[in-house]
Scaffold this motif. Sequence first.
Motif, PDB file in Angstrom:
ATOM      1  N   THR A  81       0.919  -1.196   0.171  1.00  0.00           N
ATOM      2  CA  THR A  81       0.077   0.051   0.165  1.00  0.00           C
ATOM      3  C   THR A  81       0.850   1.372  -0.001  1.00  0.00           C
ATOM      4  O   THR A  81       0.300   2.422   0.010  1.00  0.00           O
ATOM      5  CB  THR A  81      -0.800  -0.137   1.233  1.00  0.00           C
ATOM      6  N   SER A  83      -3.784   9.175  -8.973  1.00  0.00           N
ATOM      7  CA  SER A  83      -4.839   8.430  -7.691  1.00  0.00           C
ATOM      8  C   SER A  83      -4.318   8.775  -6.528  1.00  0.00           C
ATOM      9  O   SER A  83      -5.171   8.915  -5.772  1.00  0.00           O
ATOM     10  CB  SER A  83      -4.673   6.935  -8.127  1.00  0.00           C
ATOM     11  N   LYS A  84      -2.981   9.017  -6.074  1.00  0.00           N
ATOM     12  CA  LYS A  84      -2.819   9.198  -4.803  1.00  0.00           C
ATOM     13  C   LYS A  84      -2.920  10.796  -4.678  1.00  0.00           C
ATOM     14  O   LYS A  84      -3.227  11.244  -3.434  1.00  0.00           O
ATOM     15  CB  LYS A  84      -1.372   9.168  -4.596  1.00  0.00           C
ATOM     16  N   LEU A 129      -0.362   6.321 -10.930  1.00  0.00           N
ATOM     17  CA  LEU A 129      -0.251   6.085  -9.396  1.00  0.00           C
ATOM     18  C   LEU A 129      -0.395   7.526  -8.738  1.00  0.00           C
ATOM     19  O   LEU A 129      -0.982   7.755  -7.868  1.00  0.00           O
ATOM     20  CB  LEU A 129       0.893   5.393  -9.126  1.00  0.00           C
ATOM     21  N   SER A 130       0.456   8.485  -9.419  1.00  0.00           N
ATOM     22  CA  SER A 130       0.598   9.749  -8.701  1.00  0.00           C
ATOM     23  C   SER A 130      -0.854  10.486  -8.927  1.00  0.00           C
ATOM     24  O   SER A 130      -1.139  11.247  -8.050  1.00  0.00           O
ATOM     25  CB  SER A 130       1.782  10.628  -9.626  1.00  0.00           C
ATOM     26  N   THR A 154       2.190   3.605  -2.012  1.00  0.00           N
ATOM     27  CA  THR A 154       2.129   4.060  -3.283  1.00  0.00           C
ATOM     28  C   THR A 154       3.290   5.065  -3.513  1.00  0.00           C
ATOM     29  O   THR A 154       3.920   4.981  -4.843  1.00  0.00           O
ATOM     30  CB  THR A 154       0.949   5.043  -3.108  1.00  0.00           C
ATOM     31  N   THR A 155       3.861   5.951  -2.571  1.00  0.00           N
ATOM     32  CA  THR A 155       4.954   6.651  -2.807  1.00  0.00           C
ATOM     33  C   THR A 155       6.107   5.986  -3.261  1.00  0.00           C
ATOM     34  O   THR A 155       6.831   6.155  -4.293  1.00  0.00           O
ATOM     35  CB  THR A 155       5.340   7.576  -1.580  1.00  0.00           C
ATOM     36  N   ASN A 164      -0.944  13.337  -5.552  1.00  0.00           N
ATOM     37  CA  ASN A 164       0.407  13.984  -4.835  1.00  0.00           C
ATOM     38  C   ASN A 164       0.800  14.776  -6.312  1.00  0.00           C
ATOM     39  O   ASN A 164       1.596  14.384  -7.106  1.00  0.00           O
ATOM     40  CB  ASN A 164       1.284  13.138  -4.538  1.00  0.00           C
TER      41      ASN A 164
END
Length: 617
Positions: A186, A224-225, A221-222, A188-189, A227
Motif C-alpha cells: 500500500t 490516484s494518490k 499512481l501519482s 504508493t509513494t 500528489n
Amino acid sequence: MILNLKGLWQLGIAFSITLLFYTCSRQDTIRPDIERRLAELDSLSQTQPKQSLLELDSVLQNNKHLTTLERAMVLFNKGEALYLNDQYQEALNTHLKCYDLFVELNDKYNEGRCLITLSGASLHMGDLETSQVYALKALHLAQLIGDARIEGKAYNQLFKLHFKLKDYDKALSYIKATDSLYAKGTDTTSIIAIKSNIASVYLKLKEYNKALASYSEAMSLSQSKGNPKTLVAVLNNIGYTYIEAGDYESAEKFLRGAVALNKNIQAINGAPYKGLGNLFLLMAKNDSAEVNYNKALDIYKSNKNAKEEIEIRDKLVSIAIMFGDYIKALNHQIVRDSLQMHVNSLEKDRLLNFANVNYEVKQKQTEINHQKEINSRNHWLFISIVLLFVLLSIVMVFYVYNTKLRAANKASKLEQSLLRAQMNPHFIFNTLAAIQNITLEGNPIKSSNHISKFSKLIRQNFDYVRKESITLDKEIAMISNYIETQQLRFNNAFTYSIEIGEAIDVSQIKVPPMLLQPFVENAIEYGLKEKKEGGRILLKIEKDAQGLLFMISDNGIGRSVKAKQEKITEELHATSIIRERLKMRKKGEEKSFIIEDLFDENNKPTGTKVFFKLKIK
C-alpha cells in the motif's frame, strides 16, 4: 537448622536469578514516554532534519539512564536525520554504533534497517565495495527473518549501486525484484519511485517505449494518490524521455504540463524550464530556449543550486555567442567561472574536513569503547558481589572457563599475527618500521601523515590491480605516493621529479595500471639504494602523434656494477613482465621498449634510463 539453611540457599538462588533476569530484560525495553518522543522526532526529521538532530542530541544527553534498546533507537533516529541532512560520514558512524547495540540485543529487524542506511551512506561517499557488502548483508538478513520491506530496500540499494556502475542489466534485475516485493503493498509513494527507477534504466538502455510505459504507470499512481509534486516530477521525466527519443512535440506537451501544474500548486521547480530550454535548443529555436533557460536560472539562483546554475549558464553562453552578443556571453561566463571556483573550493574543504572528522571520530570512538569497557566491568562486578555467597561454585566454573577462553583467544591472536607477519612483503615491513621510528621520535603528526599516505598506497594497489586501465592522473598519483613512501624508508636519500608535456590531459588519457612502479622500484632498489645522498629519479611523459612516450631515469650505480655485485638478471628488472603486458595490448608497443645504461666522459656508469611508448588511440 539444616532445613533453614536449605531454605535460605533456595531463596538466594531465586533472588539471584530474578536480579539477573531483571538486569538483562531491562535492556530490551523501551519506556512509553521515550517511544512517544521518538515518534514525534521521526516525523520532525522528515521536514526539519536539523531541528530533529538538536532534539535527539538533547534526549541522549539528558537521559543518562536509557536502556540499551532506547539508546539504540535514539541513535538510529539520529543517523536517519543525519542522512536526510546529507551528513553521510556522521550518519555512517552513528549507525555503526546503533547497529552494534541491535546485534547485542539480537534485534534482526533493526539490524536490517541499519544496514540499509549504512549501504546508502557508503554509496554517497563513493565507497562502492562497502556499500555492496552492507546491502547484501541486509538482503540475507531480510530473507532470513522474512521481511519483504527490508528485502525490497536491499534490492533497491543494489539497483542504485549497479546503476552508478553503469551495469544497467543488473540494475534492471534488482529494481524489478524490488517492484515485485512492493507491487502488492500500500506504499504508493515507494511504488511510484520504483516505477520511475525502472524507467530510468530503460532510458539508459535506449528502450524508450518501455521507459515511457513505466513512467505512465508512475503517472497513473501519482494521479490516484493526489500528489501533485510527485506528478510534476513524473511529467518532467516523461518530457525528457521524449527528447531522448526525438519526439519533440510530445516532449513539449509534457514539459508544459509540468510547468502548468507547478503554477497551480505554486511550487518552485526549475527542471521543466530547463527541459524546455534543452528542447528548443535542439529545435534551433534559440529565442524560446533562452527565455526558458532564464526562468530556470532564476529558480536555481533563488535555491542556491550552484551546479544547476553552472549548467544553465553554459547553455546561455552558447546562445549568446550564436546571437553574436559577446558581452552577454562574457558576463555569463564570468559568473559561471566564479561559481565553479566556489564549488571546487567547497569540494576541497569537504575532503579536508572529511579527513579531520574521520580522525576525530576514531579518537572519540576509542574513548567511548574504553568507557563502555569500564562500565561493563563495574556492572558485572556488582552482580558478582551479589551472587558471590550463593553461587560461588558456579562463579569458579565460569572463572576457569573464562580463563581458558582468554588463553585460547590469545593463542589465536598470536597465530594470526604470525600469519600476517609471514604474508607481509619486505617493502611493507620496512615502511612500517620507518613509520614506527618516527612515532618513537615523538612526532605523531608526521607519523600520522605517513600512515595515511601508506594506507592510501595499499588501497590504490588493491583498487587498481583488478582494473584493465586507469586514468593517467591516477597512475601519477599512485607512483608519487609510492616514491614518497620509499623516500621515508631511505630517509630522503634521493629526490624525484615528474615532468608532463603541456599537451597531455592526464584526466582523460587511460593507461594500464601500475605500469611505472616496477621501473621506479628497480631504480631505487638496484640503482639508488647504495647512494647515501644525492640520488635522483626523473619521470618524463611526452606526447606525439603516435602516443605517449615514457622515460624513467636515475643517477644510481648502474646495471653493470650492480650485476657484478648480485648477478642481476633481466627478470629481476621485471622487463620481461612489462614486455608481456605490452604484448597483451596487441599494439606493437613492446618494440619501443629500451633500457639504456648511462656513462660519463670517463666511461664510468652514472645511472640507467628506460624508454617505452604507449599508443593511446
